[in-house]
Design a protein around this motif. Structure first.
Motif, PDB file in Angstrom:
ATOM      1  N   ALA A  91     -46.891  -3.649  78.229  1.00 18.98           N
ATOM      2  CA  ALA A  91     -47.343  -3.786  76.806  1.00 18.98           C
ATOM      3  C   ALA A  91     -46.223  -3.558  75.762  1.00 18.98           C
ATOM      4  N   TYR A  92     -45.211  -2.662  76.313  1.00 15.55           N
ATOM      5  CA  TYR A  92     -44.293  -2.288  75.202  1.00 15.55           C
ATOM      6  C   TYR A  92     -43.182  -3.509  75.167  1.00 15.55           C
ATOM      7  N   ASN A  93     -42.995  -4.431  76.219  1.00 13.46           N
ATOM      8  CA  ASN A  93     -42.055  -5.451  76.167  1.00 13.46           C
ATOM      9  C   ASN A  93     -42.786  -6.658  75.801  1.00 13.46           C
ATOM     10  N   VAL A  94     -41.983  -7.408  74.949  1.00 15.10           N
ATOM     11  CA  VAL A  94     -42.431  -9.080  74.652  1.00 15.10           C
ATOM     12  C   VAL A  94     -41.591  -9.959  75.266  1.00 15.10           C
ATOM     13  N   ALA A  95     -41.996 -10.730  76.271  1.00 17.36           N
ATOM     14  CA  ALA A  95     -40.852 -11.580  77.153  1.00 17.36           C
ATOM     15  C   ALA A  95     -40.544 -12.721  76.106  1.00 17.36           C
ATOM     16  N   ARG A  96     -39.306 -12.689  76.513  1.00 12.01           N
ATOM     17  CA  ARG A  96     -38.546 -14.076  75.751  1.00 12.01           C
ATOM     18  C   ARG A  96     -39.294 -15.308  76.435  1.00 12.01           C
ATOM     19  N   PRO A  97     -38.724 -16.744  75.940  1.00 11.76           N
ATOM     20  CA  PRO A  97     -39.028 -17.720  76.610  1.00 11.76           C
ATOM     21  C   PRO A  97     -38.637 -17.917  78.031  1.00 11.76           C
ATOM     22  N   GLN A 112     -50.067  -8.726  82.651  1.00 10.28           N
ATOM     23  CA  GLN A 112     -48.765  -9.337  82.397  1.00 10.28           C
ATOM     24  C   GLN A 112     -48.343  -9.279  81.018  1.00 10.28           C
ATOM     25  N   SER A 113     -47.203  -9.652  80.590  1.00 13.44           N
ATOM     26  CA  SER A 113     -46.781  -9.233  79.189  1.00 13.44           C
ATOM     27  C   SER A 113     -47.335 -10.459  78.258  1.00 13.44           C
ATOM     28  N   ARG A 114     -47.074 -10.018  77.057  1.00 14.45           N
ATOM     29  CA  ARG A 114     -47.553 -11.076  76.042  1.00 14.45           C
ATOM     30  C   ARG A 114     -46.358 -12.351  76.140  1.00 14.45           C
ATOM     31  N   GLN A 115     -46.665 -13.391  75.652  1.00 14.32           N
ATOM     32  CA  GLN A 115     -45.933 -14.699  75.940  1.00 14.32           C
ATOM     33  C   GLN A 115     -45.707 -15.142  74.475  1.00 14.32           C
ATOM     34  N   GLU A 116     -44.367 -15.581  74.349  1.00 14.95           N
ATOM     35  CA  GLU A 116     -44.244 -16.349  73.104  1.00 14.95           C
ATOM     36  C   GLU A 116     -44.745 -17.781  73.319  1.00 14.95           C
ATOM     37  N   PRO A 117     -45.177 -18.653  72.454  1.00 18.02           N
ATOM     38  CA  PRO A 117     -45.788 -19.769  72.640  1.00 18.02           C
ATOM     39  C   PRO A 117     -44.840 -20.706  73.285  1.00 18.02           C
ATOM     40  N   GLY A 118     -45.523 -21.529  74.119  1.00 17.23           N
ATOM     41  CA  GLY A 118     -44.982 -22.709  75.181  1.00 17.23           C
ATOM     42  C   GLY A 118     -44.605 -22.044  76.344  1.00 17.23           C
ATOM     43  N   THR A 119     -44.784 -21.029  76.719  1.00 15.95           N
ATOM     44  CA  THR A 119     -44.287 -20.333  78.050  1.00 15.95           C
ATOM     45  C   THR A 119     -45.605 -20.678  78.984  1.00 15.95           C
ATOM     46  N   GLY A 168     -47.986   0.843  92.515  1.00 16.25           N
ATOM     47  CA  GLY A 168     -47.972  -0.028  91.576  1.00 16.25           C
ATOM     48  C   GLY A 168     -46.510  -0.913  92.019  1.00 16.25           C
ATOM     49  N   VAL A 169     -46.686  -1.976  91.069  1.00 19.83           N
ATOM     50  CA  VAL A 169     -45.290  -2.793  91.238  1.00 19.83           C
ATOM     51  C   VAL A 169     -45.183  -3.375  89.978  1.00 19.83           C
ATOM     52  N   ILE A 170     -44.122  -3.238  89.135  1.00 12.98           N
ATOM     53  CA  ILE A 170     -44.056  -4.322  87.977  1.00 12.98           C
ATOM     54  C   ILE A 170     -42.737  -5.290  88.520  1.00 12.98           C
ATOM     55  N   VAL A 171     -43.157  -6.457  88.034  1.00 16.16           N
ATOM     56  CA  VAL A 171     -42.059  -7.545  88.426  1.00 16.16           C
ATOM     57  C   VAL A 171     -41.674  -8.193  86.966  1.00 16.16           C
ATOM     58  N   ALA A 172     -40.193  -8.390  86.888  1.00 18.59           N
ATOM     59  CA  ALA A 172     -39.687  -9.277  85.668  1.00 18.59           C
ATOM     60  C   ALA A 172     -38.970 -10.322  86.583  1.00 18.59           C
ATOM     61  N   ALA A 173     -39.733 -11.395  85.855  1.00 19.37           N
ATOM     62  CA  ALA A 173     -39.370 -12.736  86.461  1.00 19.37           C
ATOM     63  C   ALA A 173     -38.723 -13.679  85.287  1.00 19.37           C
ATOM     64  N   TYR A 174     -37.853 -14.755  85.796  1.00 22.65           N
ATOM     65  CA  TYR A 174     -37.485 -15.622  85.095  1.00 22.65           C
ATOM     66  C   TYR A 174     -37.884 -17.129  85.666  1.00 22.65           C
TER      67      TYR A 174
END
Length: 481
Positions: A91-97, A112-119, A168-174
């Protein structure tokens, strides 16, 4: 409708040459454009991949800093469950496109993280991706080929909490393919703009090549118009200093030499045919009336035939000399002491006749010239003067350097040359109207003029009827370096 005539073969060949030139140039430019585009695209992709890797490492550092204290920054209380840790971190991180943060607890997707529009939403509902990352017990990086999003770069970090048995597992993905879209678009734009530019440049190059190759068309057209009876055509010279301009000038110079050689050949044939006809007729006439039974008639006829054959031999030799005078090999230039050369010539001509031979002056100068040809010219002038003077008459010779010109002259005290004859006597087989009967064929002064012209000079005549003549061979004074 009449059929369209085919273009002349030489134009078709030049058009093919221009097409080959432009074709090869375009091929090379397109290859260069392809290489540049490929290299640029690869560099952009590498920069994108490096940026994604740096971003994933940054997220790890940020997550570690966020959870290292074990205190929930929102409530100020200690974390109680793994689920709470994952929820607060995401919740603390806002993902980039094209970036995503996902949380799993005991192998099950939780958030999952909040997403910018279009993702696009592509990983949360992907069981294959969950099976890959949800159960890791040590940090793991890797790539995953998503059916919906293509290549995905991810970093999975296990999360545990003392007092809570859940894992638990936290995943950062591009979304790597989506992130590289800008590089792909740039490469496509380079190819498109470059291709259009190259085609436009090719069209301009076609016109420029036509102008550049125009001298070659002129060469072909001029060559087709030259015949054995007309060698006067020349290629238009644009006075360019490039290779094609030099080619045009070289070909024109070659045509000048060819025309000069053909003209010399024609003059030789015409002169020989004209002048040899008379002695041949004389010989044939006397042979036809010869009485073989009269020894005296035979001796007289043989003597006459021998005399005519000798005259023919001298005439042919002179004609050949005049023909060779227009060739580059006619002169053999060397360093010469002009004073010594003048003295040698005077010594030679003194044997021509009983005259008062006088050396007026000699140039103290070393010059580059052909001593044999100059001697031949001065001796011919002295012989001419001897034949137009009587015993004891004065004939003067000399040489002088004046204004960058070197002069050799022969002056006599004979009858002189009439004004009407001054130009004509230098022509072949011509004699002055006051000339005495001689055995010459009228080629002596023509040979003198040919020698002077071969040296880059001329023959001058100064004459007063009744008071003598002065013939001067004037050539450029080329000093010995």
């Amino acid at each position: 409708m009449p059929p369209t005539p085919d273009p002349p073969p030489h134009r078709w060949r030049l058009a093919r040459a221009r097409s080959r030139i432009i074709g090869w140039v375009l091929l090379l430019v397109f290859l260069a454009l392809g290489v540049v585009t490929l290299v640029t695209w690869r560099l952009l992709v590498q920069a994108t991949d490096h940026r994604m890797e740096e971003a994933l490492r940054f997220e790890v550092d940020e997550f570690a800093g966020h959870t290292a204290t074990g205190i929930n920054p929102r409530t100020g209380q200690a974390f109680r469950t793994v689920d709470e840790v994952i929820g607060e971190a995401i919740a603390y991180n806002v993902a980039r496109p094209n970036e995503k943060f996902l949380g799993y607890v005991d192998g099950v997707y939780r958030t999952q993280s909040r997403q910018e529009p279009g993702t696009p939403e592509v990983l949360a509902d992907d069981p294959a991706f969950a099976a890959l990352v949800a159960g890791v017990d040590v940090p793991r990086t890797g790539s995953y080929e998503s059916p919906a999003a293509g290549e995905v770069h991810y970093l999975a970090i296990p999360v545990t909490l003392v007092g809570d048995p859940a894992r638990g597992v936290i995943v950062a993905a591009y979304l790597a393919d989506a992130e590289r879209a800008a590089a792909n678009t740039a490469a496509q734009l380079m190819l498109g703009v470059g291709g259009v530019t190259v085609l436009g440049a090719g069209a301009a190059a076609w016109l420029v090549a036509g102008r550049i190759l125009r001298p070659l068309r002129d060469v072909a057209e001029t060559a087709r118009t030259i015949t054995d009876t007309d060698l006067s055509r020349r290629i238009p010279d644009a006075e360019d200093s490039d290779e094609l301009g030099e080619l045009v000038r070289t070909v024109n110079a070659m045509l000048d030499r060819v025309e000069s050689g053909v003209a010399a050949q024609r003059r030789f044939a015409d002169d020989a045919g004209h002048e040899l006809r008379t002695p041949i007729t004389i010989v044939r006439g006397h042979l036809e009336v010869l009485d073989p039974n009269d020894p005296e008639d035979v001796r007289a006829t043989v003597a006459l035939v021998d005399d005519e054959l000798g005259r023919m031999n001298r005439m042919v030799s002179d004609l050949l000399l005049l023909a060779r005078s227009e060739q580059p090999s006619f002169l053999h230039v060397e360093a010469v002491d002009v004073a010594a050369l003048t003295a040698d010539v005077v010594e030679k001509v003194e044997q021509l006749g009983d005259r008062e031979w006088v050396l007026e002056t000699a140039a103290r100068f070393d010059a580059r010239l052909d001593p044999q040809r100059i001697t031949q010219a001065v001796v011919a002038l002295a012989d001419n003067a001897c034949r137009h003077t009587g015993p004891g008459d004065r004939i003067a010779l000399g040489s002088q350097l004046t204004g960058g010109r070197l002069r050799f002259w022969v002056s006599d005290s004979g009858a002189g040359v009439a004004a009407a004859d001054r130009d004509r006597i230098f022509e072949r087989f011509s004699r002055g109207s006051t000339a005495r009967r001689s055995e010459g064929a009228g080629l002596g002064l023509s040979i003198v003029r040919a020698i002077a012209v071969a040296h880059g000079g001329q023959v001058l005549l100064d004459s007063v009827p009744g008071r003598g003549s002065t013939f001067t061979v004037e050539i450029p004074a080329v000093e010995v370096s």
